[in-house]
Design an enzyme around this catalytic site. Structure first.
Site, mmCIF file in Angstrom:
data_model
loop_
_atom_site.group_PDB
_atom_site.id
_atom_site.type_symbol
_atom_site.label_atom_id
_atom_site.label_comp_id
_atom_site.label_asym_id
_atom_site.label_seq_id
_atom_site.Cartn_x
_atom_site.Cartn_y
_atom_site.Cartn_z
ATOM 1 N N ARG A 129 4.882 6.399 13.529
ATOM 2 C CA ARG A 129 4.889 7.043 12.222
ATOM 3 C C ARG A 129 4.290 8.439 12.291
ATOM 4 O O ARG A 129 3.275 8.660 12.960
ATOM 5 C CB ARG A 129 4.056 6.221 11.224
ATOM 6 C CG ARG A 129 4.181 6.687 9.766
ATOM 7 C CD ARG A 129 3.052 6.134 8.920
ATOM 8 N NE ARG A 129 1.797 6.847 9.138
ATOM 9 C CZ ARG A 129 0.619 6.473 8.635
ATOM 10 N NH1 ARG A 129 0.541 5.375 7.909
ATOM 11 N NH2 ARG A 129 -0.470 7.184 8.871
ATOM 12 N N ASP B 132 0.486 5.075 1.804
ATOM 13 C CA ASP B 132 -0.237 5.560 2.982
ATOM 14 C C ASP B 132 -1.391 6.493 2.618
ATOM 15 O O ASP B 132 -1.235 7.455 1.854
ATOM 16 C CB ASP B 132 0.724 6.288 3.929
ATOM 17 C CG ASP B 132 1.620 5.326 4.702
ATOM 18 O OD1 ASP B 132 1.241 4.155 4.863
ATOM 19 O OD2 ASP B 132 2.708 5.762 5.142
ATOM 20 N N HIS C 279 0.829 -1.203 0.000
ATOM 21 C CA HIS C 279 0.000 0.000 0.000
ATOM 22 C C HIS C 279 0.865 1.256 0.000
ATOM 23 O O HIS C 279 2.048 1.233 0.341
ATOM 24 C CB HIS C 279 -0.931 0.026 1.217
ATOM 25 C CG HIS C 279 -0.220 0.142 2.528
ATOM 26 N ND1 HIS C 279 0.470 -0.912 3.103
ATOM 27 C CD2 HIS C 279 -0.092 1.190 3.390
ATOM 28 C CE1 HIS C 279 0.993 -0.525 4.249
ATOM 29 N NE2 HIS C 279 0.673 0.752 4.442
#
Length: 305
Positions: free
Chosen positions: A276, A103, A101
């Site tokens: 993150r 983000d 993926h």
């Protein structure tokens, strides 16, 4: 290896298509303008860059450094951060998103950059792999480029989460994983993005796909799935990837406009936690300059455009 005498920043390439280790940098809010410029240049050139030995960093230091590269977003459009509104814990206790993926592509304002810091690592496994979506596009034969240049896709956060995680327990999905999934989908987002976007800084073309794609527009569901799998296979060819073996004190930074990534769930039930932050990005545009379009959901609270 290249090194800047002015900044002391050295760039060690890890592969011809993607990845570099950056040495000679102590990340934080006090990094010089020249060093920040060197880091940004290395990021744009290599798509994902890695730093060892950043044990001094905490959430505040990570945010302070990120603010030098751009505007920090909220942690996530739907998932509430527990301690800091701008820091998203990537915690194995709540699931393992082990699929390819980019983000937050389900909103219109896709983050430009992601910065990930190791907090607690398992004794084995738990590596992350990144793929260069620019190189994937550039390697397409002209016939496939002609096909995908005008394609659009619907991205959504209501994707098949359970099919992409490795958290099945006896008696069904783990309760914490199910709670996280419910929160992830608490507000529905759907956005139409071009399959080929133009990078706002480099002008490069890249494939904008990944597991948030619901379907391709203008083709049947069978054709959509076939085309998606064909293009994803191009993105994740080993020549387009780099695999990072995490160590304590590591930080990874990637250009979210030019990559996909995959966190490998090969560490059994060991704990794994990374933090993150993301930096605000723009609304993608197609080759002909058409911007992405929102179908459902307003992400203005997540970040500015």
């Amino acid at each position: 290896m290249s090194q800047s005498v002015q900044t002391g920043v050295s760039v060690v390439k890890l592969g011809s298509n993607i990845g570099a280790r950056i040495d000679g940098v102590r990340l934080g809010g006090d990094l010089s303008e020249a060093a920040v410029a060197a880091v940004r240049a290395a990021l744009l050139a290599n798509k994902v860059i890695f730093f060892r030995g950043q044990d001094h960093l905490d959430d505040e230091g990570q945010l302070a450094f990120g603010s030098l590269l751009g505007e920090v977003t909220l942690a996530h459009p739907t998932v509430r951060a527990v301690k800091n509104p701008n820091v998203l814990p990537i915690d194995s206790e709540y699931g393992k998103a082990n699929s390819w993926h980019t983000d937050v592509t389900f909103v219109d304002r896709i983050p430009s950059v992601s910065i990930l810091r190791a907090v607690h690592l398992p004794p084995y496994g738990g590596n992350t792999v990144w793929a260069n979506t620019v190189a994937a596009y550039e390697a397409l034969p002209l016939s496939l480029k002609a096909l995908v240049d005008g394609l659009w896709a619907v991205h959504t956060n209501a994707y098949d989460y359970a099919a992409n995680i490795d958290e099945l327990r006896i008696g069904g999905v783990d309760v914490k994983t199910e709670q996280y999934r419910s929160e992830f989908q608490s507000d529905l987002y759907e956005t139409e993005h071009p399959v080929v976007r133009v990078h706002p800084e480099t002008g490069e073309r890249s494939l904008l796909l990944g597991h948030f794609v619901k379907r391709l527009i203008g083709v049947t569901s069978v054709e959509s799935q076939a085309l998606f799998q064909l293009l994803q296979a191009r993105v994740t060819r080993l020549e387009n990837t780099v695999r990072w073996h995490w160590q304590d004190g590591d930080v990874a930074i990637w250009d979210n406009r030019a990559t996909q990534h995959y966190a490998i769930a090969d560490y059994d039930d060991q704990a794994r936690r990374l933090h993150r932050i993301t930096l605000a990005g723009d609304v993608p545009v197609s080759i002909d300059g058409t911007p992405s379009a929102v179908r459902t959901g307003d992400a203005s609270h997540f970040s500015a455009v």
